[in-house]
Write a protein that holds these residues in place. Structure first.
Motif, PDB file in Angstrom:
ATOM      1  N   MET A   1       0.858  -1.391   0.180  1.00  0.00           N
ATOM      2  CA  MET A   1       0.065  -0.051  -0.143  1.00  0.00           C
ATOM      3  C   MET A   1       0.903   1.121   0.043  1.00  0.00           C
ATOM      4  SD  MET A   1      -3.158   1.024  -0.261  1.00  0.00           S
ATOM      5  CE  MET A   1      -4.173  -0.264  -0.439  1.00  0.00           C
ATOM      6  N   LYS A   2       1.994   1.203   0.625  1.00  0.00           N
ATOM      7  CA  LYS A   2       2.989   2.250   0.609  1.00  0.00           C
ATOM      8  C   LYS A   2       3.311   2.968  -0.821  1.00  0.00           C
ATOM      9  CE  LYS A   2       5.779   5.219   2.784  1.00  0.00           C
ATOM     10  NZ  LYS A   2       5.317   6.327   2.797  1.00  0.00           N
ATOM     11  N   HIS A   3       3.472   1.857  -1.825  1.00  0.00           N
ATOM     12  CA  HIS A   3       3.649   2.199  -3.328  1.00  0.00           C
ATOM     13  C   HIS A   3       2.655   3.000  -3.803  1.00  0.00           C
ATOM     14  CE1 HIS A   3       7.317  -0.188  -3.135  1.00  0.00           C
ATOM     15  NE2 HIS A   3       6.425  -1.239  -2.870  1.00  0.00           N
ATOM     16  N   LEU A   4       1.213   2.706  -3.368  1.00  0.00           N
ATOM     17  CA  LEU A   4       0.015   3.464  -3.994  1.00  0.00           C
ATOM     18  C   LEU A   4       0.203   4.980  -3.529  1.00  0.00           C
ATOM     19  CD1 LEU A   4      -2.563   3.817  -5.424  1.00  0.00           C
ATOM     20  CD2 LEU A   4      -3.898   3.167  -3.095  1.00  0.00           C
ATOM     21  N   GLN A   5       0.597   5.078  -2.064  1.00  0.00           N
ATOM     22  CA  GLN A   5       0.505   6.408  -1.420  1.00  0.00           C
ATOM     23  C   GLN A   5       1.754   7.133  -2.154  1.00  0.00           C
ATOM     24  OE1 GLN A   5       1.206   6.402   2.538  1.00  0.00           O
ATOM     25  NE2 GLN A   5      -0.825   4.905   2.882  1.00  0.00           N
ATOM     26  N   ASP A   6       2.705   6.619  -2.555  1.00  0.00           N
ATOM     27  CA  ASP A   6       3.967   7.429  -3.061  1.00  0.00           C
ATOM     28  C   ASP A   6       3.525   7.734  -4.558  1.00  0.00           C
ATOM     29  OD1 ASP A   6       5.388   7.102  -0.771  1.00  0.00           O
ATOM     30  OD2 ASP A   6       6.550   5.407  -1.637  1.00  0.00           O
ATOM     31  N   LEU A   7       2.830   6.849  -5.369  1.00  0.00           N
ATOM     32  CA  LEU A   7       2.445   7.131  -6.554  1.00  0.00           C
ATOM     33  C   LEU A   7       1.486   8.044  -6.557  1.00  0.00           C
ATOM     34  CD1 LEU A   7       2.363   6.497  -9.647  1.00  0.00           C
ATOM     35  CD2 LEU A   7       0.641   4.794  -9.038  1.00  0.00           C
ATOM     36  N   LEU A   8       0.573   8.259  -5.989  1.00  0.00           N
ATOM     37  CA  LEU A   8      -0.523   9.169  -5.681  1.00  0.00           C
ATOM     38  C   LEU A   8      -0.136  10.584  -5.249  1.00  0.00           C
ATOM     39  CD1 LEU A   8      -3.574   7.247  -4.168  1.00  0.00           C
ATOM     40  CD2 LEU A   8      -3.242   8.012  -6.455  1.00  0.00           C
ATOM     41  N   LYS A   9       1.130  10.510  -4.277  1.00  0.00           N
ATOM     42  CA  LYS A   9       1.718  11.880  -4.043  1.00  0.00           C
ATOM     43  C   LYS A   9       2.546  12.513  -5.009  1.00  0.00           C
ATOM     44  CE  LYS A   9       4.598  13.718  -0.395  1.00  0.00           C
ATOM     45  NZ  LYS A   9       5.310  13.401   0.918  1.00  0.00           N
ATOM     46  N   LYS A  10       3.359  11.875  -5.980  1.00  0.00           N
ATOM     47  CA  LYS A  10       3.790  12.148  -7.254  1.00  0.00           C
ATOM     48  C   LYS A  10       2.666  12.697  -8.236  1.00  0.00           C
ATOM     49  CE  LYS A  10       7.843   9.222  -6.945  1.00  0.00           C
ATOM     50  NZ  LYS A  10       8.289   7.836  -7.622  1.00  0.00           N
ATOM     51  N   GLU A  11       1.613  12.294  -8.405  1.00  0.00           N
ATOM     52  CA  GLU A  11       0.520  12.591  -9.189  1.00  0.00           C
ATOM     53  C   GLU A  11      -0.513  13.887  -8.502  1.00  0.00           C
ATOM     54  OE1 GLU A  11      -0.217  11.755 -12.384  1.00  0.00           O
ATOM     55  OE2 GLU A  11       1.773  10.526 -12.173  1.00  0.00           O
ATOM     56  N   LYS A  12       0.153  14.541  -7.612  1.00  0.00           N
ATOM     57  CA  LYS A  12      -0.523  15.624  -6.857  1.00  0.00           C
ATOM     58  C   LYS A  12      -1.777  15.303  -6.131  1.00  0.00           C
ATOM     59  CE  LYS A  12       2.736  18.879  -8.844  1.00  0.00           C
ATOM     60  NZ  LYS A  12       3.781  18.376  -8.355  1.00  0.00           N
ATOM     61  N   TYR A  13      -1.984  14.053  -5.724  1.00  0.00           N
ATOM     62  CA  TYR A  13      -3.073  13.851  -5.018  1.00  0.00           C
ATOM     63  C   TYR A  13      -3.096  14.230  -3.489  1.00  0.00           C
ATOM     64  CZ  TYR A  13      -5.841  10.827  -8.339  1.00  0.00           C
ATOM     65  OH  TYR A  13      -6.513  10.424  -9.520  1.00  0.00           O
ATOM     66  N   ARG A  14      -4.008  14.579  -3.026  1.00  0.00           N
ATOM     67  CA  ARG A  14      -4.119  15.193  -1.552  1.00  0.00           C
ATOM     68  C   ARG A  14      -4.906  13.849  -0.738  1.00  0.00           C
ATOM     69  NH1 ARG A  14      -1.262  19.992  -1.535  1.00  0.00           N
ATOM     70  NH2 ARG A  14      -1.972  21.220  -3.130  1.00  0.00           N
ATOM     71  N   LYS A  15      -4.045  13.638   0.376  1.00  0.00           N
ATOM     72  CA  LYS A  15      -4.553  12.446   1.095  1.00  0.00           C
ATOM     73  C   LYS A  15      -5.446  13.254   2.227  1.00  0.00           C
ATOM     74  CE  LYS A  15      -2.675   9.033   4.194  1.00  0.00           C
ATOM     75  NZ  LYS A  15      -1.675   8.151   4.917  1.00  0.00           N
ATOM     76  N   ILE A  16      -6.799  12.534   2.616  1.00  0.00           N
ATOM     77  CA  ILE A  16      -7.407  13.172   3.450  1.00  0.00           C
ATOM     78  C   ILE A  16      -8.169  12.071   4.389  1.00  0.00           C
ATOM     79  CG2 ILE A  16      -9.726  14.263   3.710  1.00  0.00           C
ATOM     80  CD1 ILE A  16      -8.903  15.110   0.545  1.00  0.00           C
ATOM     81  N   SER A  17      -7.948  12.050   5.497  1.00  0.00           N
ATOM     82  CA  SER A  17      -8.443  10.879   6.385  1.00  0.00           C
ATOM     83  C   SER A  17     -10.129  10.987   6.574  1.00  0.00           C
ATOM     84  CB  SER A  17      -7.847  10.871   7.645  1.00  0.00           C
ATOM     85  OG  SER A  17      -6.443  10.691   7.497  1.00  0.00           O
ATOM     86  N   PHE A  18     -10.644   9.871   6.653  1.00  0.00           N
ATOM     87  CA  PHE A  18     -12.133   9.807   7.096  1.00  0.00           C
ATOM     88  C   PHE A  18     -12.220   8.804   8.250  1.00  0.00           C
ATOM     89  CE2 PHE A  18     -11.814   6.793   3.399  1.00  0.00           C
ATOM     90  CZ  PHE A  18     -12.346   5.605   4.014  1.00  0.00           C
ATOM     91  N   LYS A  19     -13.446   8.754   8.688  1.00  0.00           N
ATOM     92  CA  LYS A  19     -13.701   7.958   9.973  1.00  0.00           C
ATOM     93  C   LYS A  19     -14.924   7.008   9.562  1.00  0.00           C
ATOM     94  CE  LYS A  19     -12.008  10.543  13.752  1.00  0.00           C
ATOM     95  NZ  LYS A  19     -12.213  11.560  14.879  1.00  0.00           N
ATOM     96  N   VAL A  20     -15.086   5.753  10.155  1.00  0.00           N
ATOM     97  CA  VAL A  20     -15.942   5.024   9.729  1.00  0.00           C
ATOM     98  C   VAL A  20     -17.006   5.061  11.099  1.00  0.00           C
ATOM     99  CG1 VAL A  20     -17.057   2.433   9.141  1.00  0.00           C
ATOM    100  CG2 VAL A  20     -14.779   3.672   8.319  1.00  0.00           C
ATOM    101  N   SER A  21     -18.251   5.458  10.844  1.00  0.00           N
ATOM    102  CA  SER A  21     -19.428   5.662  11.844  1.00  0.00           C
ATOM    103  C   SER A  21     -19.907   4.280  12.292  1.00  0.00           C
ATOM    104  CB  SER A  21     -20.653   6.486  11.584  1.00  0.00           C
ATOM    105  OG  SER A  21     -21.387   5.651  10.443  1.00  0.00           O
ATOM    106  N   LYS A  22     -20.403   4.110  13.477  1.00  0.00           N
ATOM    107  CA  LYS A  22     -21.183   3.042  13.938  1.00  0.00           C
ATOM    108  C   LYS A  22     -22.413   2.508  12.898  1.00  0.00           C
ATOM    109  CE  LYS A  22     -21.132   4.695  18.608  1.00  0.00           C
ATOM    110  NZ  LYS A  22     -21.959   5.189  19.758  1.00  0.00           N
ATOM    111  N   THR A  23     -22.437   3.326  11.922  1.00  0.00           N
ATOM    112  CA  THR A  23     -23.567   2.861  10.971  1.00  0.00           C
ATOM    113  C   THR A  23     -22.841   2.372   9.582  1.00  0.00           C
ATOM    114  OG1 THR A  23     -24.019   4.893  10.278  1.00  0.00           O
ATOM    115  CG2 THR A  23     -25.464   4.106  11.863  1.00  0.00           C
ATOM    116  N   GLN A  24     -21.729   2.534   9.775  1.00  0.00           N
ATOM    117  CA  GLN A  24     -20.743   1.941   8.525  1.00  0.00           C
ATOM    118  C   GLN A  24     -20.717   3.309   7.519  1.00  0.00           C
ATOM    119  OE1 GLN A  24     -18.613  -0.639   8.513  1.00  0.00           O
ATOM    120  NE2 GLN A  24     -19.222  -0.612  10.592  1.00  0.00           N
TER     121      GLN A  24
END
Length: 145
Positions: free
Chosen positions: A1-24
């Motif tokens: 999965m680290k390779h995906l993050q590195d590739l997306l960073k090179k492609e100028k993607y912004r990483k945004i975290s999300f949470k999963v609720s009790k209701t999914q």
């Protein structure tokens, strides 16, 4: 999965975290016109939207809309349209952003019945398409370009 993050960073993607609720539901923080709110990230929603109470909270200019909203458990709901707003999710921005405004009471009542927190709105496919979204469900990350 680290390779995906590195590739997306090179492609100028912004990483945004999300949470999963009790209701999914996927929960994400976003700002509309500089005001922060809590949203469901919904790949099945065609348009991003907020509840009527969002008009005042986010400083929206609500106008007429011919669209009738439909969703899980509700159809033919009256809507309004707010044009040319700014949206910020993490470090990703969109200007000239249009929002559907409708009664989200049924959405929030369902969340509250399951002891989940109410939300201000929904981030839908319009934004996900604009941002060329990639969702990493396992690591709870949304990538927008």
């Amino acid at each position: 999965m680290k390779h995906l993050q590195d590739l997306l960073k090179k492609e100028k993607y912004r990483k945004i975290s999300f949470k999963v609720s009790k209701t999914q539901h996927l929960l994400i923080k976003a700002s509309i016109n500089g005001v922060s709110g809590n949203f469901i990230l919904d790949t099945g929603a065609s348009n991003s939207c907020v509840g009527f109470e969002g008009i005042e909270k986010f400083g929206l200019k609500a106008g007429r809309s011919k669209t009738k909203a439909s969703g899980a458990g509700a159809t033919g709901m009256f809507t309004q349209l707010s044009k040319n707003n700014s949206l910020k999710i993490g470090r990703w921005n969109s200007t000239g952003f249009h929002l559907i405004i409708f009664d989200m009471t049924h959405v929030n009542q369902a969340l509250l019945q399951h002891k989940a927190k109410a939300v201000h709105g929904i981030i839908g496919a319009d934004i996900l398409l604009e941002g060329k979204a990639i969702i990493d469900y396992y690591n709870h990350c949304l990538y927008l370009q």
